[in-house]
Design a protein around this motif. Structure first.
Motif, PDB file in Angstrom:
ATOM      1  N   UNK A 298      61.420  31.679  19.859  1.00 51.54           N
ATOM      2  CA  UNK A 298      60.133  31.301  20.436  1.00 51.54           C
ATOM      3  C   UNK A 298      59.210  32.488  20.716  1.00 51.54           C
ATOM      4  N   UNK A 299      59.507  33.632  20.163  1.00 54.45           N
ATOM      5  CA  UNK A 299      58.734  34.829  20.465  1.00 54.45           C
ATOM      6  C   UNK A 299      57.246  34.689  20.185  1.00 54.45           C
ATOM      7  N   UNK A 300      56.892  34.122  19.033  1.00 49.86           N
ATOM      8  CA  UNK A 300      55.475  33.968  18.688  1.00 49.86           C
ATOM      9  C   UNK A 300      54.776  33.055  19.687  1.00 49.86           C
ATOM     10  N   UNK A 301      55.446  31.985  20.111  1.00 49.29           N
ATOM     11  CA  UNK A 301      54.862  31.069  21.093  1.00 49.29           C
ATOM     12  C   UNK A 301      54.661  31.769  22.427  1.00 49.29           C
ATOM     13  N   UNK A 302      55.633  32.572  22.843  1.00 49.17           N
ATOM     14  CA  UNK A 302      55.522  33.293  24.113  1.00 49.17           C
ATOM     15  C   UNK A 302      54.327  34.239  24.078  1.00 49.17           C
ATOM     16  N   UNK A 303      54.153  34.936  22.970  1.00 41.28           N
ATOM     17  CA  UNK A 303      53.032  35.875  22.864  1.00 41.28           C
ATOM     18  C   UNK A 303      51.690  35.136  22.887  1.00 41.28           C
ATOM     19  N   UNK A 304      51.612  33.983  22.213  1.00 39.14           N
ATOM     20  CA  UNK A 304      50.364  33.220  22.220  1.00 39.14           C
ATOM     21  C   UNK A 304      50.066  32.690  23.614  1.00 39.14           C
TER      22      UNK A 304
ATOM     23  N   UNK B 246      47.126  21.610  31.018  1.00 36.13           N
ATOM     24  CA  UNK B 246      47.966  22.253  30.005  1.00 36.13           C
ATOM     25  C   UNK B 246      48.960  23.251  30.587  1.00 36.13           C
ATOM     26  N   UNK B 247      48.847  23.572  31.883  1.00 39.89           N
ATOM     27  CA  UNK B 247      49.898  24.397  32.494  1.00 39.89           C
ATOM     28  C   UNK B 247      51.247  23.708  32.287  1.00 39.89           C
ATOM     29  N   UNK B 248      51.248  22.377  32.339  1.00 37.53           N
ATOM     30  CA  UNK B 248      52.481  21.623  32.082  1.00 37.53           C
ATOM     31  C   UNK B 248      52.929  21.807  30.634  1.00 37.53           C
ATOM     32  N   UNK B 249      51.982  21.791  29.723  1.00 39.90           N
ATOM     33  CA  UNK B 249      52.301  21.985  28.304  1.00 39.90           C
ATOM     34  C   UNK B 249      52.956  23.343  28.074  1.00 39.90           C
ATOM     35  N   UNK B 250      52.374  24.383  28.645  1.00 43.57           N
ATOM     36  CA  UNK B 250      52.895  25.727  28.412  1.00 43.57           C
ATOM     37  C   UNK B 250      54.218  25.935  29.140  1.00 43.57           C
ATOM     38  N   UNK B 251      54.378  25.340  30.309  1.00 45.53           N
ATOM     39  CA  UNK B 251      55.656  25.424  31.008  1.00 45.53           C
ATOM     40  C   UNK B 251      56.760  24.766  30.188  1.00 45.53           C
ATOM     41  N   UNK B 252      56.416  23.651  29.548  1.00 49.30           N
ATOM     42  CA  UNK B 252      57.389  22.953  28.710  1.00 49.30           C
ATOM     43  C   UNK B 252      57.779  23.799  27.508  1.00 49.30           C
TER      44      UNK B 252
END
Length: 297
Positions: free
Chosen positions: A100-106, A202-208
């Protein structure tokens, strides 16, 4: 790395499960009977939220769960966790970042950009009105408070200033050209701002998406905030939710606008606190492979 004895983490896990069950009780009961809910279903349909996943308590990055009398924490069977020789269980940040590295960076880049901007509170929730503008078929099987003609008149009497792509992409074709901006997925980092209800939801989206790296209390705080915002989003929409026992926030009036902005500012403040914690989660993860990432946050 912080070590939590079983006597500490087991009550935290149990408390988390109880809170998650309470937050999802209505949805789970309706799902069992096939009942739909025009307000709450959004959190599960649009965000793909699963009560069973939300119920899982995670300690977060750099925390070891020490083994108890019955053996290691249940996390040892979960994806992205590693068990040390002494039986302690921890998040395997290397394995998580490999997937998930790319997602974490985004997520880190997006949330940091949002946090750097002032909150704009002059949109008045008109994105929902633009989604039904001059349209005979609507997403929800509910009447429009002002009828179609009255709803269209409200849209035409205001300047639409939606900055969030995931709201804008649902505008009717007739409403697209009325928006002050032209958000795209590529411009999300440049346009999302902290006053936007959808950016806060979207804080919920990113937390998920950050999954096991997010401490359980933060994950549930983000989910609870999304539910509170969703309610305002619908109360301020053109739909008549009186059948749900919900009074309208009539944004077509000065009083309704004032109420909407006050709630919008409240949510922006709550989301700002949660967003800062999510940024720290990203920084802690990236610090494992990018020295100095935490210091930059």
């Amino acid at each position: 790395m912080t070590a939590l004895p079983a006597a500490v983490w087991q009550p935290l896990l149990a408390s988390h499960e109880q809170r998650a069950d309470a937050l999802t009780a209505g949805h789970r009961a309706r799902r069992a009977t096939g009942e739909r809910h025009a307000i709450d279903d959004f959190l599960y349909d649009y965000y793909g939220t699963r009560p069973s996943v939300l119920r899982r308590w995670h300690p977060g990055v750099d925390v070891r769960l020490e083994a108890g009398p019955d053996g290691p924490a249940p996390h040892h069977r979960w994806r992205w966790y590693a068990t040390d020789p002494d039986g302690a269980v921890r998040l395997d940040t290397g394995a998580f970042l490999a997937d998930r590295g790319d997602s974490v960076r985004f997520i880190h880049r997006l949330l940091t950009a949002i946090a750097s901007r002032p909150a704009f509170t002059g949109c008045f929730g008109l994105h929902e009105w633009a989604m039904v503008y001059r349209q005979r078929e609507h997403r929800h099987p509910l009447p429009l408070r002002l009828g179609q003609q009255g709803t269209d008149a409200v849209v035409e009497a205001h300047q639409i200033r939606c900055s969030h792509f995931d709201a804008y992409r649902f505008f009717t074709s007739e409403a697209v050209g009325l928006n002050h901006l032209r958000p795209t997925r590529d411009s999300q980092v440049d346009l999302d701002q902290p006053g936007c209800l959808h950016a806060s939801m979207d804080c919920h989206k990113w937390a998920t998406k950050l999954g096991p790296a997010v401490p359980g209390d933060l994950a549930l705080d983000c989910f609870e905030l999304a539910g509170d915002i969703r309610l305002l989003d619908m109360r301020a929409s053109p739909y008549d939710f009186s059948s749900y026992g919900e009074a309208a926030v009539a944004i077509e009036t000065p009083e309704g606008k004032a109420e909407y902005v006050a709630r919008q500012r409240e949510f922006a403040h709550r989301a700002g606190q949660l967003r800062a914690r999510l940024i720290e989660v990203c920084s802690a993860l990236l610090a494992q492979v990018e020295p100095g990432a935490r210091a930059k946050a």
